[in-house]
Design a protein around this motif. Structure first.
Motif, PDB file in Angstrom:
ATOM      1  N   SER A 223       0.780  -1.172  -0.533  1.00 50.12           N
ATOM      2  CA  SER A 223       0.327   0.042   0.002  1.00 50.12           C
ATOM      3  C   SER A 223       0.870   0.730   0.066  1.00 50.12           C
ATOM      4  O   SER A 223       1.821   1.151   0.567  1.00 50.12           O
ATOM      5  CB  SER A 223      -1.365   0.602   1.345  1.00 50.12           C
ATOM      6  OG  SER A 223      -0.598   0.498   1.965  1.00 50.12           O
ATOM      7  N   HIS A 224       0.336   2.078  -0.644  1.00 46.84           N
ATOM      8  CA  HIS A 224       0.970   3.415  -0.902  1.00 46.84           C
ATOM      9  C   HIS A 224       1.305   4.281   1.055  1.00 46.84           C
ATOM     10  O   HIS A 224       0.165   4.156   1.781  1.00 46.84           O
ATOM     11  CB  HIS A 224       0.441   4.975  -1.850  1.00 46.84           C
ATOM     12  CG  HIS A 224       0.827   4.138  -2.993  1.00 46.84           C
ATOM     13  ND1 HIS A 224       1.311   3.824  -3.307  1.00 46.84           N
ATOM     14  CD2 HIS A 224      -0.436   3.566  -3.737  1.00 46.84           C
ATOM     15  CE1 HIS A 224       1.228   3.271  -4.775  1.00 46.84           C
ATOM     16  NE2 HIS A 224      -0.088   3.262  -5.233  1.00 46.84           N
ATOM     17  N   GLY A 225       2.046   4.981   1.149  1.00 47.43           N
ATOM     18  CA  GLY A 225       2.417   5.396   2.963  1.00 47.43           C
ATOM     19  C   GLY A 225       1.773   7.785   2.241  1.00 47.43           C
ATOM     20  O   GLY A 225       1.214   7.427   1.643  1.00 47.43           O
ATOM     21  N   THR A 226       2.642   8.513   3.319  1.00 49.29           N
ATOM     22  CA  THR A 226       2.224   9.671   3.237  1.00 49.29           C
ATOM     23  C   THR A 226       2.992  10.335   2.555  1.00 49.29           C
ATOM     24  O   THR A 226       3.220  11.644   2.648  1.00 49.29           O
ATOM     25  CB  THR A 226       1.273   9.972   4.420  1.00 49.29           C
ATOM     26  OG1 THR A 226       2.522  10.034   5.220  1.00 49.29           O
ATOM     27  CG2 THR A 226       0.661   8.997   5.421  1.00 49.29           C
ATOM     28  N   LEU A 227       3.972   9.963   2.231  1.00 50.04           N
ATOM     29  CA  LEU A 227       5.567  10.732   1.860  1.00 50.04           C
ATOM     30  C   LEU A 227       5.164  11.489  -0.099  1.00 50.04           C
ATOM     31  O   LEU A 227       5.002  10.081  -0.452  1.00 50.04           O
ATOM     32  CB  LEU A 227       6.815   9.315   1.225  1.00 50.04           C
ATOM     33  CG  LEU A 227       8.214   9.917   1.467  1.00 50.04           C
ATOM     34  CD1 LEU A 227       7.997  11.556   2.478  1.00 50.04           C
ATOM     35  CD2 LEU A 227       9.346   9.475   0.801  1.00 50.04           C
TER      36      LEU A 227
END
Length: 333
Positions: A223-227
């Motif tokens: 899943s993608h992060g927040t960076l």
């Protein structure tokens, strides 16, 4: 600045404890921190903590040994910056393979500015998964990194454009294999998801919010992060591989020492480093890397080198376990 006289009057056990604490900042696969230190009055022992291993992703413990080797080198750097010469015995007890190394003070040495800068780099070093800016790595920078890797018995090879294309294919194969293996997915989720153990793993703020545009794809964590990745494409990045003639536990531990040395010196050079271990975790892609090296050696880890965007520093670092969670101090110390 600490002087060698100051270090000489400090109890070695205190120096060993400080070195173990500094080693806690070492890079490790998925930030698992799979090491445990034992501080004694006359030595510092490094053990593998297999409870923080990755049996699905890393069944042969290659990357566990590389991670522990990086911690070992961090400890050496910390002791040297305190004015100590250090003797290292790798794998000192064949009957106990989890005992990876013993460090012991072997005299004093003047503390140089270079030694201080290198130990300071331990706090500055980090992994940046965003694309680099269009500033090339210089030949002089690469030659220094090749020298520091060679000092611990590991070769550093810069991939040609054609070899980087082959690397991209190998990474793609590794990512496809991981996506189809439930045990890998479960381990990745354990170390990157919301249920990861406190002080370990990869929080969302160090994982890109979308797939970065790069010539060589990066590891996908499920899943993608927040960076925030932003725009840009790291066309100026350089890819290097750390390799050697042996493919055993001693070699993997040594590779970790080289990884630490290269990363710390790259940090002082102003370079960003991104490791690609996924091509080492799978038999098929490891064989592909050996062919890329023209069968001259075994690849231990691939690194992307470049210059990070100076206007957008990394917003955070990965968490760390406390000293008490990774270190046991002999009461006699």
């Amino acid at each position: 600045m600490t002087t060698s006289d100051d270090a000489h009057h400090r109890a070695p056990a205190a120096a060993y404890a400080a070195a173990a604490e500094a080693a806690g900042r070492a890079p490790s696969i998925h930030n698992t921190q799979p090491w445990h230190w034992q501080v004694h009055p006359d030595r510092l022992d490094l053990f593998a903590d297999t409870s923080r291993g990755l049996p699905g992703t890393d069944p042969d413990q290659r990357m566990l040994l590389v991670s522990c080797g990086a911690a070992l080198h961090h400890a050496q750097v910390a002791l040297h910056a305190q004015g100590y010469e250090v003797a290292v015995r790798p794998l000192p007890d064949p009957a106990h393979p989890e005992h990876l190394a013993t460090l012991a003070v072997d005299g004093t040495t003047p503390v140089t500015a270079d030694a201080v800068r290198l130990v300071q780099a331990i706090q500055l070093r980090h992994t940046d998964r965003r694309p680099n800016v269009d500033v090339p790595v210089t030949g002089e920078q690469l030659e220094e990194l090749r020298r520091v890797a060679g000092a611990v018995g590991v070769e550093l090879h810069r991939l040609t454009a054609d070899q980087a294309t082959e690397l991209a294919v190998a990474v793609s194969h590794a990512e496809d294999a991981a996506a189809g293996e439930p045990s890998w997915q479960a381990e990745t989720a354990r170390w990157t998801g919301p249920d990861r153990a406190e002080g370990t793993g990869l929080p969302p703020e160090v994982i890109p919010d979308k797939r970065p545009e790069t010539d060589v794809g990066e590891r996908f964590f499920g899943s993608h992060g927040t960076l925030e990745v932003g725009g840009g494409h790291d066309k100026a990045s350089t890819y290097v591989v750390l390799f050697g003639a042996e493919d055993d536990r001693a070699a993997w531990l040594r590779a970790g020492q080289a990884l630490s040395a290269v990363w710390l010196h790259a940090t002082l050079q102003g370079l960003a480093v991104l490791p690609y271990s996924q091509v080492i975790e799978i038999d098929a892609t490891r064989a592909m890397m050996r062919r890329i090296l023209s069968n001259l050696g075994y690849a231990y880890v691939v690194l992307r080198l470049g210059v990070a965007d100076p206007d957008h520093p990394l917003p955070g670092h990965t968490p760390r376990l406390s000293f008490d969670e990774t270190t046991t101090v002999d009461p006699a110390s």
